[in-house]
Design a protein around this motif. Structure first.
Motif, PDB file in Angstrom:
ATOM      1  N   GLY A 141       0.812  -1.208   0.000  1.00 51.39           N
ATOM      2  CA  GLY A 141       0.000   0.000   0.000  1.00 51.39           C
ATOM      3  C   GLY A 141       0.848   1.261   0.000  1.00 51.39           C
ATOM      4  O   GLY A 141       2.034   1.239   0.333  1.00 51.39           O
ATOM      5  N   ARG A 142       0.210   2.354  -0.384  1.00 52.24           N
ATOM      6  CA  ARG A 142       0.923   3.626  -0.471  1.00 52.24           C
ATOM      7  C   ARG A 142      -0.012   4.716   0.042  1.00 52.24           C
ATOM      8  O   ARG A 142      -0.960   5.095  -0.652  1.00 52.24           O
ATOM      9  N   PRO A 143       0.207   5.211   1.253  1.00 50.01           N
ATOM     10  CA  PRO A 143      -0.701   6.214   1.816  1.00 50.01           C
ATOM     11  C   PRO A 143      -0.924   7.393   0.875  1.00 50.01           C
ATOM     12  O   PRO A 143       0.032   8.018   0.409  1.00 50.01           O
ATOM     13  N   ALA A 195      -5.374  -1.477   0.172  1.00 51.66           N
ATOM     14  CA  ALA A 195      -6.296  -0.355   0.333  1.00 51.66           C
ATOM     15  C   ALA A 195      -6.211   0.230   1.741  1.00 51.66           C
ATOM     16  O   ALA A 195      -6.105   1.453   1.917  1.00 51.66           O
ATOM     17  N   THR A 196      -6.259  -0.636   2.738  1.00 45.79           N
ATOM     18  CA  THR A 196      -6.227  -0.128   4.115  1.00 45.79           C
ATOM     19  C   THR A 196      -4.888   0.551   4.424  1.00 45.79           C
ATOM     20  O   THR A 196      -4.849   1.578   5.120  1.00 45.79           O
ATOM     21  N   LEU A 200      -7.531   3.794   2.797  1.00 44.53           N
ATOM     22  CA  LEU A 200      -8.890   3.631   2.292  1.00 44.53           C
ATOM     23  C   LEU A 200      -9.616   2.522   3.044  1.00 44.53           C
ATOM     24  O   LEU A 200      -9.002   1.753   3.789  1.00 44.53           O
ATOM     25  N   SER A 201     -10.903   2.422   2.811  1.00 47.25           N
ATOM     26  CA  SER A 201     -11.682   1.343   3.392  1.00 47.25           C
ATOM     27  C   SER A 201     -11.523   0.077   2.564  1.00 47.25           C
ATOM     28  O   SER A 201     -11.566   0.114   1.321  1.00 47.25           O
ATOM     29  N   ALA A 202     -11.353  -1.049   3.231  1.00 45.25           N
ATOM     30  CA  ALA A 202     -11.274  -2.329   2.523  1.00 45.25           C
ATOM     31  C   ALA A 202     -12.570  -2.617   1.777  1.00 45.25           C
ATOM     32  O   ALA A 202     -12.574  -3.372   0.798  1.00 45.25           O
TER      33      ALA A 202
END
Length: 227
Positions: A141-143, A195-196, A200-202
């Motif tokens: 993931g990548r914030p 996503a998380t 973001l929301s899963a």
């Protein structure tokens, strides 16, 4: 020799660089050497001029196939021998790429890790696979840039008419053809983890079975709950 994952563009560049007889032979020689290789050593071993070896070795460095280190070499003697020598070693242990991008090494790593955990009695193999895939997705993931992370992984996200994003490419395509249930579940867990980790929301990762695209889509880029 590094085992780091290289981007698709880096791997394509590496393959293009090896579209030359001298560079292919030099890469094979350096890759098979027990230690980093100097220009003189490579030139002698392959029977080519030092200037030719130097040019192609440096081109392989530029294209990310080799890397350079500087240290004293036992290959030199006499005046100036105390100066650090420019030596070459592999930056990649193998060079491979596909169009569109696939991630079969990633799938193999996830499945092997899950089987190992299951054999240790930690979890049933399916549960272990989903847990491993979710954790690995969090690492990917990548914030603030979920779409960028997906693009780098080869999913090819494209905005759709529903306000979300369709994933035009399945990085696990061939595996999913024969093992759809397992691979799509693994893929979904991986995407939810990414996503998380991206903030973001899963729940934004939705199933979308069908030919010609990934088995999941992104419903929106709505942020997930703060933790």
């Amino acid at each position: 020799m590094t085992t780091a994952r290289h981007s698709w563009l880096q791997r394509i560049s590496a393959i293009a660089s090896l579209d030359d007889d001298n560079r292919r032979v030099l890469f094979a020689y350096v890759r098979g050497a027990a230690d980093a290789v100097g220009r003189d050593e490579a030139a002698r071993a392959l029977g080519i001029p030092r200037s030719t070896a130097s040019f192609h070795l440096d081109r392989l460095v530029k294209d990310g196939v080799l890397q350079v280190e500087f240290r004293k070499s036992s290959d030199k003697a006499g005046p100036g021998s105390g100066r650090p020598a420019k030596l070459y070693r592999p930056a990649m242990d193998e060079v491979g790429a596909s169009v569109p991008e696939r991630q079969y090494d990633l799938a193999g790593d996830l499945m092997a890790t899950a089987i190992t955990r299951s054999l240790k009695g930690e979890l049933p193999v399916r549960d272990a696979l989903l847990d491993v895939a979710g954790r690995k997705g969090q690492e990917a993931g990548r914030p603030g840039d979920f779409l960028g992370a997906l693009a780098d992984l080869g999913y090819e996200p494209m905005a759709d008419d529903a306000g979300g994003y369709r994933l035009l490419n399945c990085p696990f395509h061939r595996l999913s053809q024969d093992h759809e249930e397992v691979v799509c579940a693994m893929n979904g867990a991986f995407l939810k983890g990414a996503a998380t980790a991206s903030g973001l929301s899963a729940d934004n990762v939705l199933p979308e079975p069908g030919p010609g695209h990934c088995c999941a889509r992104i419903g929106s880029l709505e942020p997930g709950p703060k933790t």
